[in-house]
Scaffold this motif. Structure first.
Motif, PDB file in Angstrom:
ATOM      1  N   PHE A  86       0.640  -1.240  -0.275  1.00  0.00           N
ATOM      2  CA  PHE A  86       0.169   0.025  -0.011  1.00  0.00           C
ATOM      3  C   PHE A  86       0.686   1.296   0.012  1.00  0.00           C
ATOM      4  CE2 PHE A  86      -2.580  -3.128   1.797  1.00  0.00           C
ATOM      5  CZ  PHE A  86      -3.752  -2.923   1.208  1.00  0.00           C
ATOM      6  N   LEU A  87       0.178   2.143  -0.570  1.00  0.00           N
ATOM      7  CA  LEU A  87       0.904   3.559  -0.576  1.00  0.00           C
ATOM      8  C   LEU A  87      -0.186   4.481   0.495  1.00  0.00           C
ATOM      9  CD1 LEU A  87       2.551   6.102  -1.388  1.00  0.00           C
ATOM     10  CD2 LEU A  87       1.016   6.466  -3.207  1.00  0.00           C
ATOM     11  N   LEU A  88       0.645   5.143   1.445  1.00  0.00           N
ATOM     12  CA  LEU A  88      -0.343   5.612   2.387  1.00  0.00           C
ATOM     13  C   LEU A  88      -0.023   7.219   2.314  1.00  0.00           C
ATOM     14  CD1 LEU A  88      -2.439   5.882   4.716  1.00  0.00           C
ATOM     15  CD2 LEU A  88      -0.707   4.940   6.155  1.00  0.00           C
TER      16      LEU A  88
ATOM     17  N   THR B 261       2.719  -4.523   3.418  1.00  0.00           N
ATOM     18  CA  THR B 261       4.000  -3.650   3.266  1.00  0.00           C
ATOM     19  C   THR B 261       3.313  -2.216   3.087  1.00  0.00           C
ATOM     20  OG1 THR B 261       4.393  -4.067   0.913  1.00  0.00           O
ATOM     21  CG2 THR B 261       5.856  -5.364   2.470  1.00  0.00           C
ATOM     22  N   VAL B 262       3.943  -1.309   3.605  1.00  0.00           N
ATOM     23  CA  VAL B 262       3.455   0.081   3.408  1.00  0.00           C
ATOM     24  C   VAL B 262       4.486   0.907   2.881  1.00  0.00           C
ATOM     25  CG1 VAL B 262       2.262   1.879   4.544  1.00  0.00           C
ATOM     26  CG2 VAL B 262       1.511  -0.393   5.118  1.00  0.00           C
ATOM     27  N   VAL B 263       4.147   2.108   2.220  1.00  0.00           N
ATOM     28  CA  VAL B 263       4.937   3.029   1.761  1.00  0.00           C
ATOM     29  C   VAL B 263       4.281   4.303   2.437  1.00  0.00           C
ATOM     30  CG1 VAL B 263       6.079   4.758   0.205  1.00  0.00           C
ATOM     31  CG2 VAL B 263       6.357   2.314   0.022  1.00  0.00           C
ATOM     32  N   ALA B 264       4.795   5.014   3.238  1.00  0.00           N
ATOM     33  CA  ALA B 264       4.199   6.202   3.844  1.00  0.00           C
ATOM     34  C   ALA B 264       5.012   7.518   3.220  1.00  0.00           C
ATOM     35  CB  ALA B 264       4.035   6.244   5.418  1.00  0.00           C
ATOM     36  N   LEU B 265       4.045   8.168   2.633  1.00  0.00           N
ATOM     37  CA  LEU B 265       4.757   9.719   2.141  1.00  0.00           C
ATOM     38  C   LEU B 265       4.311  10.836   3.453  1.00  0.00           C
ATOM     39  CD1 LEU B 265       5.844  11.764   0.142  1.00  0.00           C
ATOM     40  CD2 LEU B 265       3.471  11.940  -0.848  1.00  0.00           C
TER      41      LEU B 265
ATOM     42  N   THR C 127       8.248   1.647   4.730  1.00  0.00           N
ATOM     43  CA  THR C 127       8.898   2.477   3.854  1.00  0.00           C
ATOM     44  C   THR C 127       8.502   3.914   4.088  1.00  0.00           C
ATOM     45  OG1 THR C 127       9.643   0.699   2.353  1.00  0.00           O
ATOM     46  CG2 THR C 127      10.260   3.185   1.751  1.00  0.00           C
ATOM     47  N   ILE C 128       9.366   4.886   4.711  1.00  0.00           N
ATOM     48  CA  ILE C 128       9.176   6.155   4.826  1.00  0.00           C
ATOM     49  C   ILE C 128       9.742   6.827   3.824  1.00  0.00           C
ATOM     50  CG2 ILE C 128       8.964   8.118   6.572  1.00  0.00           C
ATOM     51  CD1 ILE C 128       9.617   5.710   8.766  1.00  0.00           C
TER      52      ILE C 128
END
Length: 124
Positions: A3-5, A26-30, A44-45
Motif C-alpha cells: 500500500f501507498l499511504l 507492506t506500506v510506503v508512507a509519504l 518504507t518512509i
C-alpha cells in the motif's frame, strides 16, 4: 498486499499503518515530517509533500520490487492545535489538491484502487 499511504502520521493514519503491518502487508508512507513516524519492519518512509506529484511518484516507486495494490488517503489539514475544530493553517485547497495529485500519479502508474477517508461536510 503493498500500500501507498498519505497521512500516516495523523490521528487516523497511524492506526491504518499499525493495522496494515499487523496483517502482514507492506506500506510506503509519504510524510511531510519523517521525524514524527517510527521506523518499522515492512514500512518504507518517504519524505515529501502530497502537493508535489513528483513526491507522490517517488513514494509510489520507493520499493521497486513491489507494485502498489492500492493507495490510502487519510490526510487532514494542518491546524493551530490538535483539536479537529482548530483554525486551519495550511493551504486552503490542501486536501483537494493533494487528492487530485494522487489520482493523477496513480492513473499514470495504472493503479486503480484508492481509499479516501474524508470528513468533508461534517461541519465547521
Amino acid at each position: 498486499m503493498h500500500f501507498l499511504l498519505l497521512g500516516a502520521i495523523g490521528r487516523t493514519g497511524k492506526h491504518v499503518v499499525s493495522k496494515l503491518l499487523s496483517q502482514g502487508h507492506t506500506v510506503v508512507a509519504l510524510v511531510r515530517d519523517s521525524k514524527r513516524i517510527k521506523p518499522q519492519s515492512n514500512l518504507t518512509i518517504v519524505s515529501g509533500s502530497p502537493l508535489e506529484q513528483s513526491d507522490i511518484h517517488a513514494a509510489l516507486t520507493a520499493v521497486p520490487s513491489l507494485s502498489v495494490s492500492a493507495a490510502i488517503f487519510t490526510l487532514n489539514t494542518l491546524r493551530k492545535s490538535d483539536s479537529p475544530f482548530a483554525a486551519q493553517v495550511g493551504p486552503p485547497r490542501f486536501l483537494a489538491d493533494s487528492c487530485t495529485n494522487l489520482c493523477a500519479v496513480l492513473e499514470q502508474a495504472g493503479v486503480r484502487r484508492v481509499v479516501v477517508m474524508s470528513t468533508a461536510g461534517v461541519g465547521d
